[in-house]
Every structure is written in C-alpha cells, then in structure tokens.
Design an enzyme around this catalytic site. Sequence first.
Site: not given
Length: 640
Positions: A379-380, A410, A437, A539
């Site tokens: 997962h990035a 990212e 984010e 998550h």
Amino acid sequence: MKTWMYGVAGMALLAAAGCSESQSDAANLDQDNSGSEMTSDSGSLTAADARAFLEETEAELAEFNEYASRVFWVYSNFITEDTEYLVSRVSAEGTEMAVRMALGTAPFADLDLPLDLRRKMTNLTAGITLPAPSRAGAAEELAELTTRMSSAYSTGTVSLDPELITAEEITEATGREDIDLDAVPLDTMEVLMGTERDPDVLSAMWRQWRDAINPEQMSQDYAAMVDLANEGARELGFSDLAEMWLSNYDMPADEMEAEVERLWGQVEPLYEQLHCYARAELNEEYGDAVQAASGPIRADLLGNMWAQGWSPISDIVSVGSSDPGYDLTELLVAADYDAHEMVEAGERFYTSLGLDPLPQSFWDRSLITRPRDRDVVCHASAWNLDSRDDIRIKMCTNVNAEDFRTVHHELGHNYYQRAYQDQDTLFQNGAHDGFHEAIGDFVALSVTPEYLVQIDLLAADQVPGAEADLGLLMDLALDKIAFLPFAVMMDQWRWRVFRGEITPEEYNSAWWELRDQYQGVYPPVDRPDTAFDPGAKYHIANNVPYLRYFLSYILQFQFQQAACEMAGWEGPLHRCTVYGNEEVGRRFNEMMEMGASQPWPDALEAFTGTREMDGSAIIAYFQPLMTHLEEENEGRNCGW
Ligand code: X8Z
Ligand code: ZN
C-alpha cells in the site's frame, strides 16, 4: 500518526498532529473521567516548567522517531518473522513513550500557558492513534495484535482458478510477466478488478481477497485491540477511542462529528445522482440478472476492490457522446512510461511550482516497484526518515492512470514534510490530517489535457474541445464523487465499534449495513458469519484513520478553486492547470511551511482566504455534470 510516514500506521507513537487547540479541552481532561490518572495538580509549576518539559519531550520524540521509522521502513520493505519481532517491539516502546508523555502533560492542565505551548501539549495527547493503557504488558500486547493484522493484510495472496482466468490474460491486463496463479498479490488483483468484465471472475477475486487476510483471526485480534485501545483512551481522559480520533481537529469531538455530517450533506445529492446513473449503465451492460435496475449496486462491478473509486469503469459509465478523447493509461503505455518515469513526471510538476527537486537519496532509497522475491507492504506511503531531507516513497507502482495520480499524492506528502521540517517536532505535521492527504491530490487535479500536451503525453491536436467536458468531468467524478460515501462510512463503522455500539459478533453485518446506507452497494456473494470484510481494507487492518480522506476530497477542491483564481484562470475549473505557476507554488508552500503550528483554519485561510471547510467548491466544480445527470436520471427511481 507520525511525521515520518504517511499512509502507514501500526503503532501508537506520535510526533505531532493537528488537534484540539482550546485550552479548556486540555483543562477538562480530568473532569471527563473522574477515575482518570490525568489529575491535574499544577501546584507551583510555571510556564517555564512547561517549556522545559516540552523541550525535553520533543528531543526524546525526535530521536525515537528516527529510530522507529528506520525499523518500520525495514519491516515494510521486508516482512519476515524477524522484522515483525522488531517492529512489534519498537511499536510497544513507542506506545509506552507516547502515553507516558501524554500523561506527563496533566500537571500543566490548569496552567495559563502561551498558545504555542498549550498547542504542543494537546498535540502530544490527541496525536496518538492507538493508545495502550499504562499497566505493564499492555503496550506489548497491543503491538503484537497490530503487527499480526498488518502482516496478514500485506502478505495475503489469492490462488486463481485457471478455468476463470489465465496467467496470459493477467499479463495482458497488467503488463506483468511474472504471474503465479497460485499466489496473486493484492496489487495485481486491484488492477484486474478494473479491467475484468466477467462478473463470475470479478466475484471470485472479490471473495477470495476477503478470504486471504485470515479473517477469523483478524476479527478476534481487532476486538482485543479495540478493548485495549479504549482502555488506553479512557486513561488519557477520553470516553473512548472514537472521541480521541475526533479530537484532532481544533474543535470538540462532537462538533467535529457534526461538521462531517454537514459536509456529507452538502455532497450527498451529487453522489445520489452518480449512483443512479451508474446503476442504469451497469444494468444495461450486464442485464437484470447481474445488476438490477433498482436497489443497491453489486460491489464488485464498480472497478475497484472496495468500490471506493469507479474510474476504471468509465467505458461503461460514460456520458453519451461526450468522450474525453483519450485514456491516460493508454497514453502512458504508448509513451513507454515505466514506474520510475511516472515518479519523475510527478517531481517535475512540483519543481514547476518553484519547489526544490527531490534529493538524490529519494531516488536511491525509495521503493517504486514490487520486488519479486519478498513480502512488502505494497500500500502506497510517503516517509520522512530523519525529519529532514531523507524523504522516500514506497509503492508497488503499476503503469496506469490511477497510479499516476497516486504518485502525485505521495509526493504531496513528501513536499509537505519537507516544507515544515523547520518547525518544532510537535508542529511537524499537517494542519490537520486531511490537509496532508489533500496536497498531492490538489496537484493531480492539474493533470488536464492541456497539461498532458505540455509534458508530451498528448499531441496538441488531440486536446478535446468543449464537447468532451462532460466526459472529462464524469471520469473525475467516478474517482472523486464515488469515493465520498466510502470515506465517511469507514470511520462511521470504527467510531461505532469503539463506542461499543457495534459488538464483535456484529462487525461484518454492521459493516454491510453501513455500506448499504452510505454507498448503496451490496456484496456479490453471501457473507459468512466468519467473514471480517472491514479487515480486507488496508486502513482498518493497519489502523489508519480514514476521515482524513473525506476531508481531503473536500479541501482539495477548495485549494484548486483558490489556486485557479490566483492564477487568473477564467475557463471551467476542470480545465485549469497550475503547472508552472510559481506564484501559486509560493503561496501554497507558505501554507505547507506552517505545518501544525497554527489551528487549521489559519492554514486554510492563508491559502484560500476562508476559514471553513466547504463542500460547495467540489459541487461547483461538478455542476455541469450534476445538471446533466439530473436530466439523464429523470423518470428513474433514484436511491436504493
Ligand atoms: O491510502 C491512500 C494513499 C496513502 S495515504 C495511497 N489513499 C486512500 C486509499 O487508498 O484508500 C489515497 C486515497 C484514499
Ligand atoms: Zn496519503
């Protein structure tokens, strides 16, 4: 939450987090819980004592962060029994330290402190994602549970039936040569969920991924973790972990929860129109037996393992003749892009805004493609190992439009981390987690046809005219609007679990009730009592709060609106790119440099001029599509 990694969790350690600013909140901690150890006795303490406490605390935190982040980095790049041992150990150490520090703020609770010191005190407490109670052994137990869940998620693979899909077909869809049908990893299946159109293959992949995470064990681990973390949260003066997570936004938890409702209420009508239209198109594509014309949508038909983003099915859910005229995945493949070049293209966007190039160590140390010979956390995520310039990303990049966006996402984390590196340790964080984010996603909103021409991916004569606007908006809506209810329901589920409103026996059924309520989707196959479908999402298995993404999807459109206004853009917002605009870059960086040193409304105001999160920016952006969908859906029975 850590300053040093984004999109990663696993431990309760904090460095800094945007959190409740008000003095009364901190002062009230002991009153919230009469049995709490957070009793305040400021006695003869002074502001100078508070400053000394914080200086010592920040020094200890900074040193620990670097050590812990290196252990986490090695684990995430090489999952073995040994690195699990190490990560579990450092995780327990971090939790114990963070809880000790948070409890250490209690004697200062009644002191009249300068705002920055008070802010650091509150950051110290509310920045913990998973607190353990301070009794002996609890932090170790918690770390063992979280490490086991994390590894179960990242090492899960699926054995696919060659009668359903062949290795050649997977290679064709993903561009990967090394396909082992007996051990297909999640990142490959994620691509297939977007390209596959056979409903039987889709439901098989969908179900098998949910079987692959060891759901029975994970469900038990999750329940034990919730008990421990709630106990830890109560010791810190919160009624439960839900209240603690909601206390991270410079306002009381109940106000923040109401704020989420308000924002969701602003965007819900647009989601309903999109759902209605997508359902009709899927019904047309697959027929009544697969997708009925009314009721919820079958979750595996939406192009994504979790039905959280639907852009891979833009060929099915298209707007009449309004074709965007190009497909970014096809452009990337045609231009022979590899994963590394995608990251370079991302970097070029940021440098075009006047920001510094990434350091050489970024290129030497990042993980950009999935290694063949070991388990990694795919997962990035974006990291800052030393709170200075040792920034890196780690992702198993596929050459497609979705990962092109993720690369910008990212790098946004990395550029934010670098911008606030001169802040004190407890301010080295986003204004709130939704800001963190939103940075890279805001940048990716500038990936317009005109921008693709500038970077030679699209020929100038291929730029679609205004007739493609609805198609372009639909492509983006399938990503941005489809995501909103998913992002809300993820933490609705967790808040209710943390509050004890959903018991372990109800974990899965309540999950699907919320999926139905918010998203209007249903599982393609009956879910057994042993299922733990929430844990099949990164998550939840890794305890990364999700509200941040909902807030980010609201904020990024506010950023875009403000940036395009700054740039003097006069056309439709979705055609605006700020590529190359150093003035926008300078103003954006000023906001990023603030880190978590001020309440988030101050940071928001610095860039956008407003102090409120506001869904009207995303609504305005998609208004032409909304109008069109309302027309198309006329006579349909929308809703489910
Ligand atoms: O987890 C992420 C990032 C890392 S912070 C890749 N995202 C969410 C997800 O994948 O579920 C980005 C959008 C939503
Ligand atoms: Zn992120």
